[in-house]
Enzyme design. Structure first.
Site, PDB file in Angstrom:
ATOM      1  CB  SER A  65      -0.942  -0.037   1.207  1.00  0.00           C
ATOM      2  OG  SER A  65      -1.789   1.085   1.232  1.00  0.00           O
TER       3      SER A  65
ATOM      4  CE1 TYR B 292       0.115   5.044  -6.044  1.00  0.00           C
ATOM      5  CE2 TYR B 292       0.400   6.351  -4.054  1.00  0.00           C
ATOM      6  CZ  TYR B 292       0.770   5.288  -4.852  1.00  0.00           C
ATOM      7  OH  TYR B 292       1.801   4.454  -4.451  1.00  0.00           O
TER       8      TYR B 292
ATOM      9  CE  LYS C 138      -0.538   2.275  -3.631  1.00  0.00           C
ATOM     10  NZ  LYS C 138       0.054   0.930  -3.799  1.00  0.00           N
TER      11      LYS C 138
END
Length: 280
Positions: A135, A149, A153
């Site tokens: 992660s 992004y 994550k």
């Protein structure tokens, strides 16, 4: 798990995936190193009696199943899956196209789901295994220019936490790895795509942010080789943590997020606690 484990590593053609594969091989494990370009993976990692290179585009479920089958055919089992492959679509949310936002999720969120779905039947049959998810601190704390992004994550974080109790009865563990800033290839043009500036309000901030990140590329404080060596050490203990903050900056990020959550929980405690039905 036996002392010698079989690793399946995604995104092993470049960046951190290369270091993960090398560290696992150096520790005496077998590695199935996968990437969209298997020739590049082979060229980077060379040959080794404990190494199998396989083609894998993580966005393709059929390719994920084929890679899992190849691993079992060669080594007989899969002990550790390392979901490492990813990319980075950066920019202010309004300027990231819907197509690019979806592309971020397809690779960085749905990619690990595809590969894990292909590997879990093997691990359930074995009644053992470890699913490692690379992660990021961007999955703990969001920041500007990182909405796509961070969405991917954060999704990985919630998925993995929910997966953990589902898999525990089968002897399968999970491990979230949250690196801070490491000197990987994430900020190179091959991995990072910047949104095209189209909105006047964002243009100057975009220029400043892109310039700062380009200046950071290759100067990050973390050593990815040390990270992956430590990761293999934690895996080899047989008791890997459910969440590992990789890097001093990652530790600080998790600590600050924990303090922020405590403060937010307490900020309106009386109001928050007054919402029950009168007959409750």
């Amino acid at each position: 798990m036996t002392d010698k484990k079989v690793f399946l590593v995604t995104g092993a053609g470049r960046g951190m995936g290369v270091d993960i594969a090398r560290s696992a091989l150096a520790a005496g494990h077998a590695v199935v190193a996968t990437g969209r370009n298997p020739q590049r993976v082979s060229g980077t990692l060379g040959t080794h009696e404990n190494l199998l290179v396989a083609a894998l585009d993580v966005t393709d479920p059929a390719a994920a199943r084929a890679a899992a089958e190849a691993a079992v055919e060669r080594f007989g089992r899969i002990d550790v899956l390392v979901n490492n492959a990813g990319n980075f679509y950066a920019g202010f949310f309004e300027e990231i196209t819907p197509q690019d936002f979806r592309a971020q999720l397809e690779t960085t969120l749905f990619g690990p789901l595809n590969v894990t779905r292909a590997v879990l039947p093997v691990m359930r049959t074995q009644r053992s295994g470890l699913v490692v998810v690379i992660s990021s601190t961007a999955g703990i704390t969001g920041q500007e220019f990182c909405s796509a992004y961070a969405a991917a994550k954060f999704g990985l974080e919630g998925w993995t936490e929910s997966l953990t109790p589902e898999l525990a009865p089968f002897g399968i563990r999970t491990m979230l790895v949250e690196p801070g800033f490491f000197r990987t290839e994430l900020l190179t043009p091959e991995s990072t795509s910047y949104a095209e500036p189209t909105i006047e309000d964002y243009i100057e901030r975009t220029k400043q942010t892109v310039a700062a990140w380009n200046g950071m590329n290759g100067q990050q404080g973390g050593d990815p080789a040390k990270l992956t060596e430590a990761l293999i050490q934690l895996i080899d203990t047989g008791e890997p943590p459910l969440r590992w903050a990789a890097g001093a900056d990652a530790v600080q990020t998790l600590e600050q997020k924990a303090r922020t959550l405590f403060d937010q929980a307490d900020a309106h405690r009386e109001l928050s606690s007054s919402l029950a039905h009168g007959d409750a």
